[in-house]
Design a protein around this motif. Structure first.
Motif, PDB file in Angstrom:
ATOM      1  N   ARG A 168       0.770  -7.546  -3.772  1.00  0.00           N
ATOM      2  CA  ARG A 168       0.968  -8.710  -2.206  1.00  0.00           C
ATOM      3  C   ARG A 168       1.651  -7.309  -1.988  1.00  0.00           C
ATOM      4  O   ARG A 168       1.506  -7.351  -0.604  1.00  0.00           O
ATOM      5  N   MET A 169       2.373  -7.098  -2.280  1.00  0.00           N
ATOM      6  CA  MET A 169       3.570  -5.632  -1.051  1.00  0.00           C
ATOM      7  C   MET A 169       2.759  -4.421  -0.969  1.00  0.00           C
ATOM      8  O   MET A 169       2.524  -4.366   0.310  1.00  0.00           O
ATOM      9  N   LEU A 170       1.767  -4.486  -1.735  1.00  0.00           N
ATOM     10  CA  LEU A 170       0.656  -3.780  -1.096  1.00  0.00           C
ATOM     11  C   LEU A 170      -0.301  -3.155  -0.266  1.00  0.00           C
ATOM     12  O   LEU A 170      -0.195  -2.839   1.061  1.00  0.00           O
ATOM     13  N   MET A 171      -0.447  -4.857  -0.387  1.00  0.00           N
ATOM     14  CA  MET A 171      -1.376  -5.318   0.407  1.00  0.00           C
ATOM     15  C   MET A 171      -0.649  -5.715   1.974  1.00  0.00           C
ATOM     16  O   MET A 171      -1.602  -5.243   3.209  1.00  0.00           O
ATOM     17  N   ASP A 172       0.782  -6.183   1.951  1.00  0.00           N
ATOM     18  CA  ASP A 172       1.153  -5.920   2.746  1.00  0.00           C
ATOM     19  C   ASP A 172       1.664  -4.892   3.562  1.00  0.00           C
ATOM     20  O   ASP A 172       1.483  -4.366   5.071  1.00  0.00           O
ATOM     21  N   ASN A 173       1.916  -4.075   2.934  1.00  0.00           N
ATOM     22  CA  ASN A 173       2.290  -2.610   3.529  1.00  0.00           C
ATOM     23  C   ASN A 173       1.216  -1.783   4.232  1.00  0.00           C
ATOM     24  O   ASN A 173       1.114  -1.299   4.782  1.00  0.00           O
ATOM     25  N   ILE A 174      -0.102  -2.258   3.311  1.00  0.00           N
ATOM     26  CA  ILE A 174      -1.549  -1.947   3.725  1.00  0.00           C
ATOM     27  C   ILE A 174      -1.647  -2.677   4.964  1.00  0.00           C
ATOM     28  O   ILE A 174      -2.082  -1.637   6.397  1.00  0.00           O
ATOM     29  N   ARG A 175      -1.746  -3.284   5.365  1.00  0.00           N
ATOM     30  CA  ARG A 175      -1.682  -4.783   6.896  1.00  0.00           C
ATOM     31  C   ARG A 175      -0.717  -3.413   7.916  1.00  0.00           C
ATOM     32  O   ARG A 175      -1.271  -4.079   9.064  1.00  0.00           O
ATOM     33  N   ARG A 176       0.448  -3.361   7.122  1.00  0.00           N
ATOM     34  CA  ARG A 176       1.482  -2.691   8.234  1.00  0.00           C
ATOM     35  C   ARG A 176       1.064  -1.300   8.789  1.00  0.00           C
ATOM     36  O   ARG A 176       1.197  -1.223   9.961  1.00  0.00           O
ATOM     37  N   SER A 177       0.019  -0.901   7.670  1.00  0.00           N
ATOM     38  CA  SER A 177      -0.136   0.645   7.710  1.00  0.00           C
ATOM     39  C   SER A 177      -1.222   0.479   9.479  1.00  0.00           C
ATOM     40  O   SER A 177      -1.044   0.936   9.945  1.00  0.00           O
ATOM     41  N   LEU A 178      -2.157  -0.707   8.799  1.00  0.00           N
ATOM     42  CA  LEU A 178      -3.535  -0.626   9.665  1.00  0.00           C
ATOM     43  C   LEU A 178      -3.157  -1.916  11.411  1.00  0.00           C
ATOM     44  O   LEU A 178      -4.109  -2.129  11.462  1.00  0.00           O
ATOM     45  N   GLY A 179      -2.021  -2.066  11.557  1.00  0.00           N
ATOM     46  CA  GLY A 179      -1.630  -2.983  11.543  1.00  0.00           C
ATOM     47  C   GLY A 179      -2.291  -3.121  13.483  1.00  0.00           C
ATOM     48  O   GLY A 179      -2.959  -4.387  13.821  1.00  0.00           O
ATOM     49  N   ASP A 180      -2.398  -2.334  13.913  1.00  0.00           N
ATOM     50  CA  ASP A 180      -3.020  -1.739  15.587  1.00  0.00           C
ATOM     51  C   ASP A 180      -4.363  -1.580  15.207  1.00  0.00           C
ATOM     52  O   ASP A 180      -5.145  -1.532  16.603  1.00  0.00           O
ATOM     53  N   LEU A 181      -5.206  -1.886  14.498  1.00  0.00           N
ATOM     54  CA  LEU A 181      -6.728  -1.007  14.534  1.00  0.00           C
ATOM     55  C   LEU A 181      -7.280  -2.886  14.763  1.00  0.00           C
ATOM     56  O   LEU A 181      -6.668  -3.729  14.190  1.00  0.00           O
ATOM     57  N   LYS A 182      -8.200  -2.819  15.009  1.00  0.00           N
ATOM     58  CA  LYS A 182      -9.481  -3.786  14.729  1.00  0.00           C
ATOM     59  C   LYS A 182      -9.901  -4.489  13.782  1.00  0.00           C
ATOM     60  O   LYS A 182     -10.740  -3.536  12.937  1.00  0.00           O
ATOM     61  N   GLY A 183     -10.117  -5.472  13.545  1.00  0.00           N
ATOM     62  CA  GLY A 183     -10.953  -6.177  12.735  1.00  0.00           C
ATOM     63  C   GLY A 183     -10.699  -6.213  11.206  1.00  0.00           C
ATOM     64  O   GLY A 183     -11.078  -6.436  10.479  1.00  0.00           O
ATOM     65  N   ILE A 184      -9.270  -5.522  10.626  1.00  0.00           N
ATOM     66  CA  ILE A 184      -8.606  -5.420   9.789  1.00  0.00           C
ATOM     67  C   ILE A 184      -8.247  -6.860   9.059  1.00  0.00           C
ATOM     68  O   ILE A 184      -8.023  -7.846   9.289  1.00  0.00           O
ATOM     69  N   LYS A 185      -9.095  -6.575   7.869  1.00  0.00           N
ATOM     70  CA  LYS A 185      -8.622  -7.219   6.526  1.00  0.00           C
ATOM     71  C   LYS A 185      -8.437  -6.855   5.211  1.00  0.00           C
ATOM     72  O   LYS A 185      -9.873  -5.865   4.707  1.00  0.00           O
ATOM     73  N   VAL A 186      -8.014  -7.673   4.560  1.00  0.00           N
ATOM     74  CA  VAL A 186      -7.378  -6.867   2.946  1.00  0.00           C
ATOM     75  C   VAL A 186      -7.906  -7.993   2.358  1.00  0.00           C
ATOM     76  O   VAL A 186      -6.950  -8.658   2.708  1.00  0.00           O
ATOM     77  N   SER A 187      -7.962  -8.085   1.212  1.00  0.00           N
ATOM     78  CA  SER A 187      -8.619  -8.448   0.129  1.00  0.00           C
ATOM     79  C   SER A 187      -8.430  -8.370  -0.932  1.00  0.00           C
ATOM     80  O   SER A 187      -7.896  -6.699  -1.530  1.00  0.00           O
ATOM     81  N   TYR A 220      -9.851  -4.469  -0.862  1.00  0.00           N
ATOM     82  CA  TYR A 220     -11.228  -3.422  -0.611  1.00  0.00           C
ATOM     83  C   TYR A 220     -10.251  -4.221   1.705  1.00  0.00           C
ATOM     84  O   TYR A 220      -9.110  -4.694   1.506  1.00  0.00           O
ATOM     85  N   VAL A 221     -10.698  -3.153   2.269  1.00  0.00           N
ATOM     86  CA  VAL A 221     -10.609  -3.337   3.202  1.00  0.00           C
ATOM     87  C   VAL A 221     -11.298  -3.366   3.980  1.00  0.00           C
ATOM     88  O   VAL A 221     -12.175  -2.365   4.042  1.00  0.00           O
ATOM     89  N   GLU A 222     -11.933  -4.613   5.064  1.00  0.00           N
ATOM     90  CA  GLU A 222     -12.411  -4.748   5.608  1.00  0.00           C
ATOM     91  C   GLU A 222     -12.064  -3.721   7.934  1.00  0.00           C
ATOM     92  O   GLU A 222     -10.911  -4.353   7.758  1.00  0.00           O
ATOM     93  N   HIS A 223     -13.119  -3.609   8.006  1.00  0.00           N
ATOM     94  CA  HIS A 223     -12.491  -3.220   9.176  1.00  0.00           C
ATOM     95  C   HIS A 223     -13.643  -3.307  10.804  1.00  0.00           C
ATOM     96  O   HIS A 223     -15.045  -2.845  10.403  1.00  0.00           O
TER      97      HIS A 223
END
Length: 389
Positions: free
Chosen positions: A24-43, A50-53
């Motif tokens: 979960r920490m890794l997923m949060d860090n991924i979301r933070r790293s990609l936060g300004d990009l469009k359509g980001i979904k981490v599962s 998996y990162v959808e974008h």
């Protein structure tokens, strides 16, 4: 058929009951790293993220390659759990990346054991389909130019042919907070990077001696922190005014102890900032035997003034190894800019390399009220939040 970025982690997979915390920490860090990009979904699904974008895949991958905890990433085609769909997806992968000439093989990982075909059967069926629908391609299972990877998962199949390495380690924030003495040189940013790789959220502490050091030297440290923030998220940086303390040391102490006493003052100040910020450890870029303050005797005398642990990630590394790592992580070119930091001023011609604790403590007593100077430096420290570029 859609496309995602498949994210692999390494050491996290060895965790026991607390594995979900690291994921979960890794997923949060991924979301933070990609936060300004469009359509980001981490599962998450059974050992894979998996990162959808809705962005250019290369832009997403470049950021993921800097996230600690990730060992590699692959842009993947997502197809239903249907053999015909898998065959066509694999053929599309070959046509896009291999074109019409060369050797290939198909390699399948069947995590979903309910899928009716075994891995070796999938390899054979998909390989035959690729050969039938292309020209001048041959199968080579030992040394292929191109590998079509297929992962059979719970809900979908994932097809990819390219993997990009990432730094590995643990997600930043999972092992706690630590202070980092950051000077602006080559070593300390690398020490900070290595601390972050082990999951530490770092707080930078820089000592600034204006007008002996220029405003540009402070900006240099900010830029170094900005590079590090690209790996682990925003970094809190404290810029500590150090001119008065250095002047008092020069005025009152024996020249051979300038560096030793200066470092002891730095450690005292850094410990107070660490405790204030919830940091339980202090990291430095010290390297055994590199300079006078980094002999075993000097390290022991300097560290004597603090109670929190002091960790030195670079302690046994050769300088060439440190430089190589600095170039790899992107801090080297900034570090070598010709702007002096406070560690390079008032350097004695013959510094003590084997200082005695009693002699150093006696020399320090000549600085009247140095405890007040330490408190004043902590109170006047400038705090700023440094974000990635």
């Amino acid at each position: 058929m859609s496309c995602v970025i498949l994210v692999r982690y390494g050491e996290i997979g060895l965790k026991g009951k607390n594995r979900i915390y690291f994921e979960r920490m890794l997923m949060d860090n991924i979301r933070r790293s990609l936060g300004d990009l469009k359509g980001i979904k981490v599962s998450r699904e059974h050992g894979r993220l998996y990162v959808e974008h809705e962005e250019d895949a290369e832009r997403v991958i470049e950021r993921l390659k800097k996230v600690f905890g990730i060992v590699s990433v692959s842009p993947a085609r997502v197809v239903p759990l249907d053999m015909e769909a898998i065959k066509e997806g694999a053929l599309d992968e070959v046509k896009e990346f291999l074109k019409d000439r060369g050797t290939f093989k198909v390699e399948t990982k069947r995590a979903n054991k309910k899928f009716p075909y075994k891995s070796i059967e999938i390899n054979s069926i998909v390989g035959a389909h690729i050969l039938k629908n292309t020209e001048d391609l041959k199968v080579d299972v030992n040394a292929p130019l191109f590998t079509v990877n297929i992962e059979i998962r719970e809900n979908n199949a994932y097809i990819y042919s390219t993997s990009y390495p990432a730094p590995g380690g643990l997600p930043v924030g999972t092992t706690g907070k630590g202070g980092l003495l950051i000077s602006g040189g080559i070593d300390s940013p690398v020490a900070g990077w290595l601390a972050m790789k082990r999951g530490v959220e770092i707080t930078g502490i820089h000592f600034y001696s204006f007008p002996f050091t220029s405003e540009r030297s402070k900006e240099k440290v900010v830029e170094l922190c900005r590079v590090l923030a690209g790996y682990g998220g925003p970094i809190r940086l404290f810029v500590v005014p150090f001119t008065r303390i250095q002047s008092e040391i020069k005025k009152n102490c024996p020249e051979k102890f300038y560096v030793t006493i200066m470092r002891r003052m730095m450690f005292r100040i850094a410990e107070k900032i660490c405790l204030k910020e919830g940091c339980t450890v202090l990291f430095t870029g010290e390297n055994l035997g590199q300079v006078a303050s980094q002999t075993l005797e000097s390290i022991a005398v300097i560290e004597n003034v603090v109670n929190i642990p002091v960790l030195r990630p670079l302690i046994t590394m050769d300088k060439s190894e440190i430089i190589e790592k600095a170039k790899e992580i992107g801090t080297y070119d900034i570090s070598i800019q010709p702007y002096e930091d406070c560690c390079t001023i008032f350097v004695p011609k013959h510094p003590a390399t084997k200082p005695k604790l009693e002699e150093v403590e006696k020399a320090e007593e000549k600085i009247l009220g140095f405890e007040n100077l330490v408190e004043e430096a902590v109170e006047k420290a400038e705090s700023m939040s440094i974000t990635p570029k």
